[in-house]
Design an enzyme around this catalytic site. Sequence first.
Site, short mmCIF file in Angstrom:
data_model
loop_
_atom_site.label_atom_id
_atom_site.label_comp_id
_atom_site.label_asym_id
_atom_site.label_seq_id
_atom_site.Cartn_x
_atom_site.Cartn_y
_atom_site.Cartn_z
CB CYS A 134 9.79 61.57 46.64
SG CYS A 134 9.55 62.22 44.96
CB CYS A 137 12.65 62.68 44.42
SG CYS A 137 11.07 63.50 44.54
CG ASP A 138 15.12 60.40 46.63
OD1 ASP A 138 15.75 61.31 46.06
OD2 ASP A 138 14.54 60.56 47.72
C1 LIG Z 1 12.32 63.13 51.21
C2 LIG Z 1 11.88 63.95 50.03
C3 LIG Z 1 12.74 64.04 48.93
C4 LIG Z 1 12.34 64.80 47.83
N1 LIG Z 1 13.20 64.89 46.78
C5 LIG Z 1 12.85 65.64 45.71
C6 LIG Z 1 13.73 65.77 44.59
O1 LIG Z 1 14.82 65.18 44.56
N2 LIG Z 1 13.30 66.54 43.57
C7 LIG Z 1 12.10 67.19 43.56
O2 LIG Z 1 11.79 67.89 42.58
N3 LIG Z 1 11.25 67.08 44.59
C8 LIG Z 1 11.59 66.33 45.67
N4 LIG Z 1 10.72 66.20 46.71
C9 LIG Z 1 9.41 66.88 46.64
C10 LIG Z 1 9.60 68.38 46.92
O3 LIG Z 1 10.30 68.52 48.13
C11 LIG Z 1 8.23 69.06 47.01
O4 LIG Z 1 7.50 68.82 45.83
C12 LIG Z 1 8.42 70.58 47.19
O5 LIG Z 1 9.22 70.85 48.31
C13 LIG Z 1 7.06 71.27 47.34
O6 LIG Z 1 7.31 72.62 47.55
P1 LIG Z 1 6.26 73.60 48.24
O7 LIG Z 1 6.91 74.93 48.24
O8 LIG Z 1 4.95 73.43 47.62
O9 LIG Z 1 6.09 73.06 49.73
P2 LIG Z 1 7.08 72.56 50.87
O10 LIG Z 1 8.44 72.31 50.38
O11 LIG Z 1 6.35 71.45 51.53
O12 LIG Z 1 7.13 73.81 51.86
C14 LIG Z 1 6.04 74.17 52.63
C15 LIG Z 1 6.42 75.38 53.46
O13 LIG Z 1 5.25 75.87 54.12
C16 LIG Z 1 5.58 76.21 55.45
N5 LIG Z 1 4.36 76.21 56.25
C17 LIG Z 1 3.47 75.20 56.46
N6 LIG Z 1 2.47 75.62 57.29
C18 LIG Z 1 2.73 76.92 57.57
C19 LIG Z 1 2.09 77.91 58.38
N7 LIG Z 1 0.98 77.64 59.06
N8 LIG Z 1 2.65 79.13 58.47
C20 LIG Z 1 3.78 79.43 57.78
N9 LIG Z 1 4.43 78.53 56.99
C21 LIG Z 1 3.92 77.30 56.91
C22 LIG Z 1 6.63 75.19 55.85
O14 LIG Z 1 7.40 75.65 56.96
C23 LIG Z 1 7.44 75.11 54.56
O15 LIG Z 1 8.39 76.14 54.54
C24 LIG Z 1 11.08 65.47 47.83
C25 LIG Z 1 10.24 65.38 48.94
C26 LIG Z 1 10.64 64.63 50.04
C27 LIG Z 1 9.74 64.56 51.24
#
Ligand SMILES: Cc1cc2nc3c(=O)[nH]c(=O)nc-3n(C[C@H](O)[C@H](O)[C@H](O)COP(=O)(O)OP(=O)(O)OC[C@H]3O[C@@H](n4cnc5c(N)ncnc54)[C@H](O)[C@@H]3O)c2cc1C
Length: 313
Positions: A134, A137-138
Site C-alpha cells: 500500500c 499507507c507506507d
Molecule cells: C501491508 C498493508 C499495510 C497497510 N497499511 C495501512 C495504513 O498504514 N493505513 C491505512 O489506513 N490502511 C492501511 N492498509 C489498508 C487497510 O489495512 C485496509 O484498508 C483495512 O484493513 C480494510 O478493513 P476491512 O475491515 O474492510 O477489511 P480487512 O482488514 O481486510 O478485514 C477483513 C476481515 O474479514 C475476515 N473474514 C474474511 N472472510 C471471512 C469469512 N468467510 N468469515 C469470517 N470472517 C472473514 C478476516 O478474517 C478479517 O478479519 C494496509 C494494508 C496492507 C495490506
Amino acid sequence: MNSHHKVFIIGSGPAGLTAAIYSARANLSPVVFEGLQPGGQLTITTEVENFPGFENGIQGPELMEIMRKQAIRVGADCQFKEVTAVDFSKRPFTIKSYDEEYTADSVIISTGASAQLLGLESESKYMGNGVSACATCDGFFFKNLRVLVVGGGDTALEEANYLTRHASEVIIIHRRNEFRGSKIMVDRVKKNPKIKFMLSKVVKEVLGKEESGRKTMTGVLLQDTVTGAVEQLDADGLFIAIGHKPNTAIFKGVLDMDEKGYLVTKPGSSYTNVEGVFAAGDVADKTYRQAITAAGSGCMAAIDAERWLEAQE
Ligand SMILES: Cc1cc2nc3c(=O)[nH]c(=O)nc-3n(C[C@H](O)[C@H](O)[C@H](O)COP(=O)(O)OP(=O)(O)OC[C@H]3O[C@@H](n4cnc5c(N)ncnc54)[C@H](O)[C@@H]3O)c2cc1C
C-alpha cells in the site's frame, strides 16, 4: 452460544469492529465472526501513522487489538470463527460455519479484500519492514530512498507515480515488456524523471538483514523472464501492486458484485441488493482501501442496520 442474533457481523478488520462498537452501543448485542485473520489486514503491517487519534503512530496489530477490546467492552461478542456459507433467500438469514448454523435478522459483511502477493517466504518475512502492499499507507516512510514497485497495471503505475512524492528513485518491475495499464498512465510514468523501468523481470527473492532483532529489507534478486539470468538489485522498499481480491467467494450468486467481485452497495449507503444485508470496508471499496474509510463505512453499516431493524418492528 446463542444461535439467533439481531446483527451478525462477518469479519473483524476496522470495518467489522467499528460496526460492532456501534451496534453494541445501540443495544443490538452483535456477534462478530472474526475469520482466519482476526483484526484483518492491519495485523500484517508495522507502523500505522495515518489513523487519527494516534499522534505518534501505532503498530497495526496493536491498533486492532485495541479496537477489538473496545468492541468487547461495549458488548460485542467476538468469536474466532469463519463463515463458510450463507442463505439470504429468506428471513431470518442463515449463516453457516462448517457444521454449525446460525440465524440473524440483519447481516453486516466486512470480509475485506486481500492484497495479492508474490507468495515468497522472504516477502512475508520483510512485510512491514521494507515490503508493503500500500503506497498511500507506507510511501511516507521512504523519503529520499530507492523503492521498487512490482506490477504492470494502472494500480502499479499510479502507486509508482505517487511514490515519487517521497522516494528519490522508483523502479517499476514488470514481468512483461509492455504495460497493461492505460495509455495515459503509461505516458505519465514515462515522463516522470524519477521513474525507471526493469521490464521482463520477476522478483525471485527479497533480500534483507537482521540487526538487534530488527529486520530490514535491503534489495531483491531479479530474474529475467527471457534469458533466465539472475541479478541483485539494492533497494530500501518494495511495493507489491499486482491487485486485490475481495473476499466474496461465499456471496457469489447471492449478492450483486462488480466484475472484480467487489460487493455493490447503493450509493451513499451500505445497503446491498438484499434488504437487511449491509456491506462495509474494503469488500465494497476498490477506490480508497484505507483503515479509516473502512471504519467509517462500518459505522454507516451499523447505523443502516439499526434503522432498518427498527423499521421492521
Ligand atoms: C501491508 C498493508 C499495510 C497497510 N497499511 C495501512 C495504513 O498504514 N493505513 C491505512 O489506513 N490502511 C492501511 N492498509 C489498508 C487497510 O489495512 C485496509 O484498508 C483495512 O484493513 C480494510 O478493513 P476491512 O475491515 O474492510 O477489511 P480487512 O482488514 O481486510 O478485514 C477483513 C476481515 O474479514 C475476515 N473474514 C474474511 N472472510 C471471512 C469469512 N468467510 N468469515 C469470517 N470472517 C472473514 C478476516 O478474517 C478479517 O478479519 C494496509 C494494508 C496492507 C495490506
